[in-house]
Design a protein around this motif. Structure first.
Motif, short mmCIF file in Angstrom:
data_model
loop_
_atom_site.label_atom_id
_atom_site.label_comp_id
_atom_site.label_asym_id
_atom_site.label_seq_id
_atom_site.Cartn_x
_atom_site.Cartn_y
_atom_site.Cartn_z
N ASP A 43 0.82 -1.21 0.00
CA ASP A 43 0.00 0.00 0.00
C ASP A 43 0.86 1.27 0.00
OD1 ASP A 43 -2.46 1.28 -0.08
OD2 ASP A 43 -2.67 1.38 2.10
N GLY A 44 2.00 1.21 -0.68
CA GLY A 44 2.85 2.38 -0.80
C GLY A 44 3.67 2.70 0.43
N ARG A 45 3.65 1.82 1.44
CA ARG A 45 4.39 2.07 2.68
C ARG A 45 5.65 1.21 2.73
NH1 ARG A 45 -1.05 1.78 5.77
NH2 ARG A 45 -0.76 -0.43 5.35
N ASP A 46 6.62 1.64 3.53
CA ASP A 46 7.82 0.84 3.78
C ASP A 46 7.53 -0.19 4.87
OD1 ASP A 46 9.53 2.06 1.91
OD2 ASP A 46 9.87 3.74 3.27
N LEU A 47 6.46 -0.95 4.65
CA LEU A 47 6.03 -1.96 5.61
C LEU A 47 5.22 -3.00 4.84
CD1 LEU A 47 6.11 -2.35 8.79
CD2 LEU A 47 3.77 -1.50 8.78
N CYS A 48 5.52 -4.27 5.03
CA CYS A 48 4.77 -5.31 4.33
C CYS A 48 3.46 -5.58 5.05
CB CYS A 48 5.60 -6.58 4.20
SG CYS A 48 5.86 -7.46 5.77
N ALA A 49 2.57 -6.30 4.39
CA ALA A 49 1.25 -6.57 4.97
C ALA A 49 1.36 -7.40 6.25
CB ALA A 49 0.37 -7.28 3.93
N ALA A 50 2.26 -8.38 6.27
CA ALA A 50 2.40 -9.24 7.46
C ALA A 50 2.89 -8.45 8.66
CB ALA A 50 3.34 -10.39 7.15
N CYS A 51 3.90 -7.59 8.47
CA CYS A 51 4.41 -6.79 9.59
C CYS A 51 3.39 -5.74 10.02
CB CYS A 51 5.73 -6.12 9.20
SG CYS A 51 7.11 -7.30 9.08
N HIS A 52 2.60 -5.25 9.06
CA HIS A 52 1.55 -4.29 9.41
C HIS A 52 0.51 -4.95 10.31
CE1 HIS A 52 -1.96 -1.53 8.23
NE2 HIS A 52 -1.15 -0.85 9.00
N ARG A 53 0.14 -6.18 10.01
CA ARG A 53 -0.83 -6.90 10.85
C ARG A 53 -0.27 -7.19 12.23
NH1 ARG A 53 -1.78 -9.67 5.91
NH2 ARG A 53 -0.39 -11.36 6.58
N ALA A 54 1.05 -7.32 12.33
CA ALA A 54 1.68 -7.69 13.60
C ALA A 54 1.87 -6.50 14.54
CB ALA A 54 3.04 -8.34 13.34
N LEU A 55 1.60 -5.28 14.09
CA LEU A 55 1.82 -4.11 14.95
C LEU A 55 0.87 -4.16 16.15
CD1 LEU A 55 2.15 -1.29 12.27
CD2 LEU A 55 3.99 -2.37 13.59
N PRO A 56 1.38 -3.91 17.36
CA PRO A 56 0.56 -4.02 18.58
C PRO A 56 -0.30 -2.78 18.81
CG PRO A 56 2.79 -3.44 19.18
CD PRO A 56 2.78 -3.58 17.68
N ARG A 57 -1.46 -2.74 18.23
CA ARG A 57 -2.33 -1.56 18.34
C ARG A 57 -2.90 -1.45 19.74
NH1 ARG A 57 -2.19 -3.50 13.42
NH2 ARG A 57 -2.09 -2.07 11.64
N ASN A 58 -3.01 -0.23 20.21
CA ASN A 58 -3.48 0.03 21.58
C ASN A 58 -4.99 0.25 21.55
OD1 ASN A 58 -3.20 0.41 24.33
ND2 ASN A 58 -2.66 2.57 24.16
N HIS A 59 -5.73 -0.83 21.31
CA HIS A 59 -7.18 -0.73 21.11
C HIS A 59 -7.93 -0.38 22.39
CE1 HIS A 59 -7.06 -1.90 16.98
NE2 HIS A 59 -6.54 -3.09 17.22
N CYS A 60 -7.55 -0.96 23.49
CA CYS A 60 -8.27 -0.77 24.76
C CYS A 60 -7.33 -0.11 25.76
CB CYS A 60 -8.77 -2.12 25.28
SG CYS A 60 -9.82 -1.98 26.74
N ALA A 61 -7.62 1.14 26.10
CA ALA A 61 -6.69 1.90 26.93
C ALA A 61 -7.44 2.93 27.76
CB ALA A 61 -5.64 2.59 26.06
N CYS A 62 -6.79 3.39 28.82
CA CYS A 62 -7.34 4.48 29.63
C CYS A 62 -7.40 5.74 28.79
CB CYS A 62 -6.45 4.69 30.86
SG CYS A 62 -6.88 6.16 31.83
N PRO A 63 -8.52 6.44 28.75
CA PRO A 63 -8.62 7.64 27.91
C PRO A 63 -7.77 8.81 28.42
CG PRO A 63 -10.61 7.37 29.23
CD PRO A 63 -9.80 6.13 29.42
N ARG A 64 -7.37 8.79 29.69
CA ARG A 64 -6.59 9.90 30.23
C ARG A 64 -5.08 9.70 30.04
NH1 ARG A 64 -9.48 13.47 33.59
NH2 ARG A 64 -7.62 14.78 33.32
N CYS A 65 -4.61 8.44 30.20
CA CYS A 65 -3.16 8.21 30.13
C CYS A 65 -2.75 7.17 29.10
CB CYS A 65 -2.62 7.80 31.50
SG CYS A 65 -3.08 6.13 32.03
N ALA A 66 -3.71 6.53 28.44
CA ALA A 66 -3.47 5.56 27.36
C ALA A 66 -2.80 4.28 27.81
CB ALA A 66 -2.67 6.20 26.22
#
Length: 246
Positions: A43-66
């Motif tokens: 998708d035009g990024r310096d990141l492959c699809a597999a590594c993009h899927r492996a990124l640890p997204r911070n989906h559930c976090a405290c809204p004040r301090c993350a």
């Protein structure tokens, strides 16, 4: 055929095509390559699809301090003592493989990793209440001379362009040289940052700003910066950060 049309592009579109030509040439001659594994980028990024899927997204976090949480809600620490930040948005948890990208960017002069990280931050910021300006957390001048660039500023620039928000560069200053936070405990971090930041006078400040930084650990740096801005009259300070330590 109309004189204003040549092929499939109108004459009025040629300035835009010419403006994009360097990027198009680079995409052909230097196709994106994953900075983590070396595979072709996606998708035009310096990141492959597999590594993009492996990124640890911070989906559930405290809204004040993350801080990452098991269930949605405000963490106990922020309930006991509200931080000077109204909201903190952290796109990722500081864990593999995003920690490798941040290390390349912060300590190995890899600005391509910084551009990639800024782009990856955007989806997580889609629901953030828009501030009136972005304020990068500055380095002290001595550390800036050694490193050669300010990692928070280099994240804030593409974020400002992508969101259309003003970049308040130079508003916040680090007036005192401090020890490296990574070498200190939580209490020592807070003491280390006491009085470290000052707001440059002479320019009116917006009521709502967002600090931009790469990593949040205890929050001492961001809290000290937020307190300086609030003392200078800013009513609300948020934080937009790339990664939050768990």
């Amino acid at each position: 055929m109309s004189p204003e049309v040549y092929g499939s592009h109108s004459l009025r579109s040629w300035p835009a095509l010419l403006r994009d030509l360097p990027a198009r040439i680079c995409a052909v001659l230097l196709p994106p390559r994953c900075l983590l594994c070396g595979e072709p980028g996606d998708d035009g990024r310096d990141l492959c699809a597999a590594c993009h899927r492996a990124l640890p997204r911070n989906h559930c976090a405290c809204p004040r301090c993350a801080i990452p949480l098991a269930v949605p809600g405000t963490c106990g620490h922020c309930l006991r003592k509200a931080p000077p930040l109204q909201a903190t948005w952290a796109s990722f948890v500081y864990a593999p493989p995003v920690d490798r990208l941040l290390a390349r960017y912060k300590f190995h002069h890899d600005l391509a990793a910084g551009r990639l990280l800024a782009g990856l931050m955007l989806p997580a910021l889609a629901d953030a209440e828009r501030p009136q300006a972005l304020v990068p957390v500055p380095l002290h001048s001595s550390r800036l001379r050694r490193r050669g660039y300010d990692q928070a500023l280099e994240l804030a620039r593409p974020l400002a362009r992508a969101t259309g928000l003003p970049l308040a560069e130079g508003v916040l200053l680090r007036q005192r040289r401090t020890e490296a936070q990574s070498e200190l405990g939580a209490l020592a971090r807070r003491r280390n940052l006491r009085g470290a930041f000052v707001v440059r006078g002479g320019r009116p400040l917006p009521a709502h700003v967002a600090l931009v930084d790469d990593v949040m650990t205890t929050g001492a740096t961001l809290h000290a910066a937020a307190l300086a801005l609030r003392r200078a009259g800013v009513a609300r300070v948020d934080a937009w950060i790339c990664a939050r330590t768990p």
